[in-house]
Design an enzyme around this catalytic site. Structure first.
Site, mmCIF file in Angstrom:
data_model
loop_
_atom_site.group_PDB
_atom_site.id
_atom_site.type_symbol
_atom_site.label_atom_id
_atom_site.label_comp_id
_atom_site.label_asym_id
_atom_site.label_seq_id
_atom_site.Cartn_x
_atom_site.Cartn_y
_atom_site.Cartn_z
ATOM 1 N N ASP A 151 28.278 38.500 38.922
ATOM 2 C CA ASP A 151 28.749 37.413 38.610
ATOM 3 C C ASP A 151 28.463 35.899 39.156
ATOM 4 O OD1 ASP A 151 29.980 39.156 37.563
ATOM 5 O OD2 ASP A 151 31.587 39.807 40.048
ATOM 6 N N GLU B 233 35.515 38.965 29.509
ATOM 7 C CA GLU B 233 36.022 38.474 31.188
ATOM 8 C C GLU B 233 35.066 37.072 31.430
ATOM 9 O OE1 GLU B 233 35.518 42.098 33.134
ATOM 10 O OE2 GLU B 233 33.190 42.057 33.306
#
Length: 319
Positions: free
Chosen positions: A16, A200
């Site tokens: 991420d 997401e």
């Protein structure tokens, strides 16, 4: 300075990845195990996006057991880290914010749960519009069937009243709607069993007056994970799907090379002339999600990239 690079640009787990460009330097933050000092989120520094120096870990945890997806915004000389924490007060992942005087930290939690009315919230993405207004994109779960949407995790956006307070008026940005968005069939959730789908990891770019919200869809540990986008005329939407269709339009797995590219951020080259996408991907050994970079270009209003790349590439301009 570097003339070229080969992905991944950092050899350790850095999932991420979010990159903040500040005073001519890049700071990268990512999801990884808590450090030996008890802090969460490794922070790296670079002058060229290619060679990265570890600076330790950024967040002093306020408790909790698991920490995901940090992103940092700079405003009025302070740095605000948005992240999710699990296990505080027995709760599942909830979005929080921490503050620091320096981009490397330490970041101290502000004691705020940003979305207290949701049992699960992750993947905060702060976005500053041209007029100085701030918005927060983040993920929550949807159990209702509506139009062609699937049950699962999706993205919403809300106005920020200040850097630690949301307006409490979230609007839907993107919900899972494609077969490749599948996270897990027959997943037990919320007292029921669902074919769970996921979009997401929002990352917003403004291009020629349009707001492109890039998202990652599918299962983060599988080959179906990839990056696509939706488009709007305003940060609050409504967002529409691109006419090219519902595939992972920007980036998808390169079998045997880089697997499950996704949860990206964007930055510019050292000289400011190029846009670069920063993302994680698995190598074939599946030992960890590692940070990669590739150049982003625009062709006839469409974002395009040759990534994920695994062969030698020219380094970002000005580095």
């Amino acid at each position: 300075m570097a003339d070229s690079f080969i992905n991944p640009v950092y050899p350790h787990t850095m999932a991420d990845p979010f990159v903040l460009k500040h005073d001519g330097l890049y700071y990268a933050y990512g999801t990884a195990p808590v450090g030996a000092d008890g802090r969460a989120f490794p922070v790296l520094r670079s002058a060229d996006l290619v060679r990265w120096e570890p600076l330790g870990h950024a967040l002093v945890p306020p408790g909790g057991t698991d920490f995901w997806a940090p992103e940092v915004a700079a405003r009025d000389g302070k740095f605000y880290m948005y992240y999710s924490a699990q296990g505080i007060g027995g709760q599942d992942h909830q979005l929080r914010v921490a503050v620091s005087e320096h981009p490397a930290g330490p970041f101290l939690d502000a004691g705020v749960v940003l979305v207290p009315d949701q049992p699960f919230s992750i993947d905060a993405h702060p976005f500053r519009d041209r007029d100085g207004s701030w918005y927060l994109y983040y993920c929550v779960d949807f159990l209702e069937l509506e139009d062609d949407h699937r049950v699962g995790t999706g993205i919403v956006v809300d106005r920020m009243l200040d850097m630690t307070t949301l307006a409490g008026e979230p609007r839907v940005v993107a919900r899972p709607h494609e077969d490749w968005h599948l996270f897990l069939k027959q997943r037990p959730m919320y007292g029921n069993v669902y074919d769970w789908h996921t979009v997401e990891g929002a990352a917003v770019l403004l291009h020629e007056g349009l707001y492109y919200c890039f998202y990652s869809g599918g299962a983060w540990e599988r080959e179906n994970y990839g990056i696509s986008y939706v488009v709007a005329d305003h940060p609050l939407g409504p967002f529409r799907r691109p006419p090219q269709g519902g595939a992972a339009l920007l980036m998808s797995t390169r079998p045997g090379r880089l697997i499950g590219p996704g949860h990206n951020s964007f930055t510019t080259s050292p000289d400011g002339s190029q846009t670069w996408i920063v993302y994680h991907a698995w190598q074939p050994d599946m030992a960890g999600r590692r940070m990669c970079i590739d150049r982003l270009d625009w062709v006839d209003g469409r974002p395009v990239t040759t990534g994920p790349t695994w062969m030698e590439q020219p380094a970002p301009a000005g580095g």
